[in-house]
Design an enzyme around this catalytic site. Structure first.
Site, PDB file in Angstrom:
ATOM      1  CG  ASN A 166      -0.430  -0.101   2.506  1.00 59.67           C
ATOM      2  OD1 ASN A 166       0.733  -0.471   2.663  1.00 59.67           O
ATOM      3  ND2 ASN A 166      -1.209   0.217   3.519  1.00 59.67           N
ATOM      4  CE  LYS A 189       8.885 -10.736  -1.080  1.00 52.89           C
ATOM      5  NZ  LYS A 189       8.040  -9.859  -1.912  1.00 52.89           N
ATOM      6  CG  ASP A 227       8.527 -19.011   5.563  1.00 55.40           C
ATOM      7  OD1 ASP A 227       8.018 -17.871   5.567  1.00 55.40           O
ATOM      8  OD2 ASP A 227       7.912 -20.039   5.899  1.00 55.40           O
ATOM      9  CD  GLU A 262       5.339  -0.265  13.150  1.00 59.04           C
ATOM     10  OE1 GLU A 262       4.132  -0.293  13.454  1.00 59.04           O
ATOM     11  OE2 GLU A 262       6.207   0.260  13.864  1.00 59.04           O
ATOM     12  CB  CYS A 296      -1.668   0.122   8.670  1.00 60.49           C
ATOM     13  SG  CYS A 296      -0.613   1.568   8.704  1.00 60.49           S
TER      14      CYS A 296
HETATM   15  P1  NAP Z   1       1.236  -9.049   3.450  1.00 53.65           P
HETATM   16  O1  NAP Z   1       0.460  -9.947   2.599  1.00 53.65           O
HETATM   17  O2  NAP Z   1       1.527  -9.484   4.839  1.00 53.65           O
HETATM   18  O3  NAP Z   1       2.609  -8.740   2.657  1.00 53.65           O
HETATM   19  C1  NAP Z   1       3.566  -7.846   3.181  1.00 53.65           C
HETATM   20  C2  NAP Z   1       4.923  -8.212   2.643  1.00 53.65           C
HETATM   21  O4  NAP Z   1       5.311  -9.480   3.154  1.00 53.65           O
HETATM   22  C3  NAP Z   1       4.980  -8.342   1.126  1.00 53.65           C
HETATM   23  O5  NAP Z   1       6.208  -7.861   0.679  1.00 53.65           O
HETATM   24  C4  NAP Z   1       4.886  -9.851   0.929  1.00 53.65           C
HETATM   25  O6  NAP Z   1       5.434 -10.281  -0.292  1.00 53.65           O
HETATM   26  C5  NAP Z   1       5.713 -10.332   2.084  1.00 53.65           C
HETATM   27  N1  NAP Z   1       5.491 -11.719   2.495  1.00 53.65           N
HETATM   28  C6  NAP Z   1       4.422 -12.518   2.277  1.00 53.65           C
HETATM   29  N2  NAP Z   1       4.628 -13.724   2.839  1.00 53.65           N
HETATM   30  C7  NAP Z   1       5.844 -13.692   3.428  1.00 53.65           C
HETATM   31  C8  NAP Z   1       6.626 -14.620   4.165  1.00 53.65           C
HETATM   32  N3  NAP Z   1       6.214 -15.849   4.442  1.00 53.65           N
HETATM   33  N4  NAP Z   1       7.829 -14.229   4.620  1.00 53.65           N
HETATM   34  C9  NAP Z   1       8.296 -12.988   4.378  1.00 53.65           C
HETATM   35  N5  NAP Z   1       7.608 -12.070   3.668  1.00 53.65           N
HETATM   36  C10 NAP Z   1       6.397 -12.412   3.208  1.00 53.65           C
HETATM   37  O7  NAP Z   1       0.530  -7.605   3.594  1.00 53.65           O
HETATM   38  P2  NAP Z   1      -0.076  -6.680   2.451  1.00 53.65           P
HETATM   39  O8  NAP Z   1      -1.348  -7.266   1.964  1.00 53.65           O
HETATM   40  O9  NAP Z   1       0.982  -6.332   1.469  1.00 53.65           O
HETATM   41  O10 NAP Z   1      -0.382  -5.343   3.281  1.00 53.65           O
HETATM   42  C11 NAP Z   1      -1.558  -5.164   4.000  1.00 53.65           C
HETATM   43  C12 NAP Z   1      -1.350  -5.364   5.488  1.00 53.65           C
HETATM   44  O11 NAP Z   1      -0.252  -4.563   5.924  1.00 53.65           O
HETATM   45  C13 NAP Z   1      -2.545  -4.898   6.308  1.00 53.65           C
HETATM   46  O12 NAP Z   1      -2.790  -5.812   7.330  1.00 53.65           O
HETATM   47  C14 NAP Z   1      -2.081  -3.560   6.886  1.00 53.65           C
HETATM   48  O13 NAP Z   1      -2.749  -3.185   8.065  1.00 53.65           O
HETATM   49  C15 NAP Z   1      -0.641  -3.821   7.085  1.00 53.65           C
HETATM   50  N6  NAP Z   1       0.108  -2.564   7.129  1.00 53.65           N
HETATM   51  C16 NAP Z   1       0.601  -2.158   8.338  1.00 53.65           C
HETATM   52  C17 NAP Z   1       1.265  -0.947   8.447  1.00 53.65           C
HETATM   53  C18 NAP Z   1       1.810  -0.495   9.767  1.00 53.65           C
HETATM   54  O14 NAP Z   1       2.717   0.336   9.759  1.00 53.65           O
HETATM   55  N7  NAP Z   1       1.310  -0.989  10.895  1.00 53.65           N
HETATM   56  C19 NAP Z   1       1.444  -0.147   7.310  1.00 53.65           C
HETATM   57  C20 NAP Z   1       0.933  -0.600   6.090  1.00 53.65           C
HETATM   58  C21 NAP Z   1       0.275  -1.816   6.008  1.00 53.65           C
HETATM   59  P3  NAP Z   1       4.476 -10.569  -1.556  1.00 53.65           P
HETATM   60  O15 NAP Z   1       3.919  -9.256  -1.947  1.00 53.65           O
HETATM   61  O16 NAP Z   1       5.415 -11.143  -2.549  1.00 53.65           O
HETATM   62  O17 NAP Z   1       3.433 -11.522  -1.098  1.00 53.65           O
END
Ligand code: NAP
Length: 491
Positions: A166, A189, A227, A262, A296
């Site tokens: 996002n 990554k 992983d 986060e 988020c």
């Molecule tokens: P996501 O599916 O968890 O993906 C985040 C990142 O993790 C991506 O780069 C993803 O790669 C990678 N990833 C996926 N599986 C992984 C694994 N097993 N090991 C290591 N990395 C892995 O989240 P999203 O859909 O992109 O983002 C939405 C979420 O982020 C929401 O829950 C939102 O609230 C949260 N968010 C939190 C904050 C904060 O600061 N608290 C800010 C923004 C967003 P791929 O894209 O290749 O799958």
């Protein structure tokens, strides 16, 4: 680097990876197509790197890190400032890439890039202030003046930076810049959807003069290589922003490796009887629906006092009905296609569950493919998933409450604890509630938001671990090192 050169970096549309200062091709031949969520148009491909290539990139980052740590801070600061300048020169082009790749409106995309340049500059300034302390021993019982601890901060080593889709530029740079400032090397990554923008960001740091290997990128699906990256023995620290599901999974598999997480949120907007309801409604609607609710810190539930609920709901409803839906390239569009159809189906399932359990859909409720229309749901009760789950889409539940204690109780019952906000003119009540909410930050008379970026930003419970924010991030990615002087009397 002029504007034209910047645009032409990856003319062949297969985006390579930054390795040891060069853009290299993966030997796997495996690519992942990146399509625009707006219309499915092909934007380019990224490479799915192999485990051997992951090893190589991490080994390289580990090899060069010590030299980078020895680079004088003033040189590191110069490079960061150059990166900020280059980024600022390319706000328009990067914003255009972001619009297409993640379906966010142009104004928000441009502001993401500009804010990132500001963030990098602030980080460079903070790096100049990085110092240590000397601690005399003799305040401790039995100790003499001859023992002094000289405490400095040293880097952790190789930082693995993982950002979500996002805010791919901002949430990558807010890891890279403080990590580099502290003397770490970084393996980045990018989120798969968001990779193109993120790889351009890597090129900005490369062009700014970050030495070869100090920033390497690794593309591929997180579910396939994530992983492997996380548990790699040469990764010393993981800075992750993304879903709670993935964050919790990472924290389980990495054993003693330190992490900064986060994660998701379910931020509540608590509205009391004496609130300025127009101001509350304006904040709530922009907080809940901008970038289609994919933030988020979006407002993800309203907790409103019964006595003013009808009045507030009418004001919120009128604003939601006016939200412009459509192509984010059009001026004024707030709600567009979500990042994937799967995400939209999930949001729809929450709405359906609430409807089946008796909630009233006041606006929207419909979905076309990955587009969910702005949806406002009243009379949400605590047995509905919408009261607890993070939708990450344009739907806002209204929960009516009868006391401040009830607002606090419902807010704190959530697994999440990112932010919360309270609308009231009574500072005593605002402070009382703010003190009781189990979240990282409470906004008084404003929607939840990240920033300005030198504020601490953190989630508690399932919303995260550790603290970001310019100075806080530098501290998180460095550690104290103590050298104890034991002085002899020279007389
Ligand atoms: P996501 O599916 O968890 O993906 C985040 C990142 O993790 C991506 O780069 C993803 O790669 C990678 N990833 C996926 N599986 C992984 C694994 N097993 N090991 C290591 N990395 C892995 O989240 P999203 O859909 O992109 O983002 C939405 C979420 O982020 C929401 O829950 C939102 O609230 C949260 N968010 C939190 C904050 C904060 O600061 N608290 C800010 C923004 C967003 P791929 O894209 O290749 O799958």
């Amino acid at each position: 680097m002029n504007k034209e050169q910047f645009k032409d970096l990856h003319q062949d549309k297969v985006f390579k990876n930054l390795y040891n200062g060069e853009w290299i091709e993966s030997s796997t031949g495996k690519t992942i197509d990146i399509k625009s969520p707006i219309d499915g148009n092909y934007l380019g491909s990224i490479q799915a790197m192999s485990k051997e290539e992951v090893d190589k990139a991490i080994d390289n980052a580990a090899e060069v890190q010590k030299l980078w740590a020895e680079t004088p801070i003033n040189k590191r600061v110069d490079i960061l400032n150059r990166a900020a300048d280059i980024l600022e020169e390319h706000v328009e082009e990067l914003a255009d890439i972001l619009v297409l790749e993640i379906a966010k409106d142009k104004k928000s995309c441009a502001s993401e890039v500009q804010r990132t340049a500001d963030f990098i500059r602030f980080t460079a300034d903070a790096a100049k202030q990085m110092g240590g302390e000397t601690i005399p021993a003799d305040s401790f019982p039995g100790m003499k003046k001859n023992k002094i601890s000289v405490v400095t901060r040293v880097p952790l080593g190789v930082v693995l930076a993982i950002a979500p889709f996002n805010y791919p530029i901002n949430l990558s740079a807010s890891k890279i810049a403080p990590a580099l400032a502290a003397g770490n090397s970084v393996v980045l990554k990018p989120p798969t959807q968001g990779s193109i923008a993120t790889l351009y960001l890597a090129e900005v740091f490369n062009k700014a003069g970050v030495p070869a290997g100090v920033l390497n990128t690794i593309t591929g699906k997180g579910s396939e290589i994530g992983d492997y990256l996380a548990v790699h023995e040469k990764i010393d620290f993981i800075n992750f922003t993304g879903s709670t599901e993935v964050g919790q999974h990472l924290s389980k598999i990495v054993a003693m490796k330190p992490l900064l997480l986060e994660l998701g949120g379910k931020d509540a907007a608590i509205v009391l009887e004496d609130a300025d309801l127009d101001e509350a409604a304006t904040n709530i609607v922009s907080g809940a629906y901008s970038y289609s609710g994919q933030r988020c810190t979006a407002v993800k539930r309203i907790l409103v006092m019964d006595s003013i609920a009808d009045e507030l709901v009418a004001k919120v409803k009128a604003k939601v009905e006016k939200l412009k839906v459509g192509d984010p390239r059009e001026e004024g569009v707030v709600v567009s296609n979500l990042i994937s159809e799967k995400s939209a189906e999930f949001v729809e399932s929450l709405i359906t569950d609430a409807k089946e359990k008796g909630a009233k859909v006041l606006v929207g409720g419909n979905r076309e493919g990955s587009l969910v229309y702005p949806t406002l749901v009243d009379n949400v009760t605590l047995d509905m998933r919408l009261a607890w789950d993070e939708p990450f889409g344009p739907v806002l539940p209204i929960i009516r409450i009868s006391s401040i204690e009830e607002a606090i109780e419902i807010s704190n019952k959530s697994d999440y604890g990112l932010q919360g906000c309270v609308f009231t003119k009574n500072i005593d009540k605002a402070f009382y509630i703010a003190n009781k909410l189990e979240v990282g930050t409470v906004q008084v008379n404003n929607k939840p938001e990240r920033g300005p970026d030198h504020f601490p930003f953190l989630g508690v419970k399932a919303s995260g671990m550790g603290t970001q924010g310019i100075r806080y991030s530098i501290e998180a990615m460095s550690r104290p090192k103590a050298i104890v002087l034991n002085l002899n009397n020279v007389e």
